[in-house]
Design a protein around this motif. Sequence first.
Motif, PDB file in Angstrom:
ATOM      1  N   ASN A  38       0.810  -1.227   0.000  1.00  0.00           N
ATOM      2  CA  ASN A  38       0.000   0.000   0.000  1.00  0.00           C
ATOM      3  C   ASN A  38       0.840   1.273   0.000  1.00  0.00           C
ATOM      4  OD1 ASN A  38       0.969   0.208   2.626  1.00  0.00           O
ATOM      5  ND2 ASN A  38      -0.917  -0.561   3.562  1.00  0.00           N
ATOM      6  N   SER A  44      -5.630   5.239   3.817  1.00  0.00           N
ATOM      7  CA  SER A  44      -6.306   3.959   4.000  1.00  0.00           C
ATOM      8  C   SER A  44      -7.747   4.247   4.401  1.00  0.00           C
ATOM      9  CB  SER A  44      -5.600   3.139   5.096  1.00  0.00           C
ATOM     10  OG  SER A  44      -6.282   1.939   5.343  1.00  0.00           O
ATOM     11  N   GLY A  46     -11.880   2.722   5.156  1.00  0.00           N
ATOM     12  CA  GLY A  46     -12.694   1.580   5.532  1.00  0.00           C
ATOM     13  C   GLY A  46     -12.131   0.790   6.698  1.00  0.00           C
ATOM     14  N   CYS A 131      -9.992  -1.262  -5.342  1.00  0.00           N
ATOM     15  CA  CYS A 131     -11.050  -1.651  -4.409  1.00  0.00           C
ATOM     16  C   CYS A 131     -12.096  -0.551  -4.239  1.00  0.00           C
ATOM     17  CB  CYS A 131     -10.427  -2.000  -3.056  1.00  0.00           C
ATOM     18  SG  CYS A 131     -11.633  -2.335  -1.756  1.00  0.00           S
ATOM     19  N   TYR A 133     -14.534  -0.431  -2.146  1.00  0.00           N
ATOM     20  CA  TYR A 133     -14.778  -0.176  -0.730  1.00  0.00           C
ATOM     21  C   TYR A 133     -13.671   0.673  -0.117  1.00  0.00           C
ATOM     22  CZ  TYR A 133     -18.398  -3.699  -1.210  1.00  0.00           C
ATOM     23  OH  TYR A 133     -19.505  -4.387  -1.618  1.00  0.00           O
ATOM     24  N   CYS A 134     -12.453   0.531  -0.648  1.00  0.00           N
ATOM     25  CA  CYS A 134     -11.328   1.306  -0.118  1.00  0.00           C
ATOM     26  C   CYS A 134     -11.287   2.727  -0.692  1.00  0.00           C
ATOM     27  CB  CYS A 134     -10.008   0.601  -0.450  1.00  0.00           C
ATOM     28  SG  CYS A 134      -9.861  -1.070   0.210  1.00  0.00           S
ATOM     29  N   ASP A 269      -2.498 -10.498   2.325  1.00  0.00           N
ATOM     30  CA  ASP A 269      -2.829 -10.649   0.909  1.00  0.00           C
ATOM     31  C   ASP A 269      -2.213 -11.892   0.286  1.00  0.00           C
ATOM     32  OD1 ASP A 269      -4.182  -8.299   1.232  1.00  0.00           O
ATOM     33  OD2 ASP A 269      -2.794  -7.069   0.058  1.00  0.00           O
ATOM     34  N   MET A 274      -9.027 -12.416  -1.082  1.00  0.00           N
ATOM     35  CA  MET A 274      -9.627 -11.100  -0.871  1.00  0.00           C
ATOM     36  C   MET A 274      -8.618 -10.191  -0.186  1.00  0.00           C
ATOM     37  SD  MET A 274     -13.511 -12.058   0.331  1.00  0.00           S
ATOM     38  CE  MET A 274     -13.987 -10.332   0.337  1.00  0.00           C
ATOM     39  N   HIS A 275      -8.386  -8.994  -0.762  1.00  0.00           N
ATOM     40  CA  HIS A 275      -7.333  -8.109  -0.295  1.00  0.00           C
ATOM     41  C   HIS A 275      -7.937  -6.828   0.273  1.00  0.00           C
ATOM     42  CE1 HIS A 275      -4.729 -10.243  -3.552  1.00  0.00           C
ATOM     43  NE2 HIS A 275      -4.969 -11.014  -2.500  1.00  0.00           N
ATOM     44  N   ASN A 276      -7.729  -6.632   1.568  1.00  0.00           N
ATOM     45  CA  ASN A 276      -8.349  -5.512   2.273  1.00  0.00           C
ATOM     46  C   ASN A 276      -7.603  -5.347   3.593  1.00  0.00           C
ATOM     47  OD1 ASN A 276     -10.421  -4.825   4.556  1.00  0.00           O
ATOM     48  ND2 ASN A 276     -11.328  -3.951   2.718  1.00  0.00           N
ATOM     49  N   THR A 278      -8.537  -4.335   6.600  1.00  0.00           N
ATOM     50  CA  THR A 278      -9.224  -4.885   7.765  1.00  0.00           C
ATOM     51  C   THR A 278      -9.147  -6.405   7.787  1.00  0.00           C
ATOM     52  OG1 THR A 278     -10.754  -3.014   7.759  1.00  0.00           O
ATOM     53  CG2 THR A 278     -11.413  -4.948   9.016  1.00  0.00           C
TER      54      THR A 278
END
Length: 297
Positions: A38, A44, A46, A131, A133-134, A269, A274-276, A278
């Motif tokens: 990142n 960052s 969410g 993403c 959501y991000c 990751d 799924m990469h997030n 949280t």
Amino acid sequence: MSYDVIIIGGGFAGMSAALQLARARRPILVVDAGLPRNRFAAASHGFLGQDGAAPAAIMREALRQLSAYPTVNFVHVKAVSAAGELDRFEVALENGEVHAARRLVLTTGVADTLPDIPGLAERWGQSVMHCPYCHGYEVRDRRIGVLANHPMASHQALMLPDWGPTTFFTQGMVPVDAELAAKLEARGVTVETMAIVEVLGEGLAISGVRLADGRIAPLEAIFTVPKTAPVSPLAAQLGCAFEDGMTGPHVKLEAGQLTTTPGVYSAGDAASPMHNATLASAAGVMAGIGAHQSLIF
């Protein structure tokens, strides 16, 4: 030097694992090369309690907090190899040091490969994102493009109208049959079959994309899912099994974030399709707990 656990990777997953083990008063070593996935993102989103914070700032605070625990040690260098078996692992570092541990936690992450389109890679993490959501909220109500880079790209195209007017660029990769066309139309998605050949704009901003037929399509943000691959060879060196995910291979896990190699745990990751942030942090917690309890039971 010998430790109960060596954690390789000091991102969201690794530091979360370290915190559990630190609070269990176990001697641990965190090895981190300082190149998080990142690093291209300014903020960052969410992540509860940290929404909008810079990833580097989150990690600096995590390092400060973990440094207060007397059983935690850090080394900021690349781990180049790992070998051994349960209770007898060795990790060699780029600086020539070799450290031993009873357990390993691999949170080494993945590397991204983007489509080879001029103007795309340099905007990664800024106006080119992966993403919704991000990053979707930050580009709300702007003209959004979805750049197909794998067969499931239509899933992303169907999501993004919740954030802004969306065009789906199929890049000749995703056939749009009658059923998919109906779904995209119902969501208000425009379908463009002519391939993007260049991303346009001043600096890191996007003003549009040039298509193969010369047309310019106005855009202000692009979402695409890169192909991913493990950034470190350590899991393979240790004999961990892999399985295929949507964007690339990831470490296969059993209960408690245990890999198929006894004594080796993994999170983040490199160990999830799924990469997030949280999800990586939560998996790191589980890996830390799993490693700790394996030392007891």
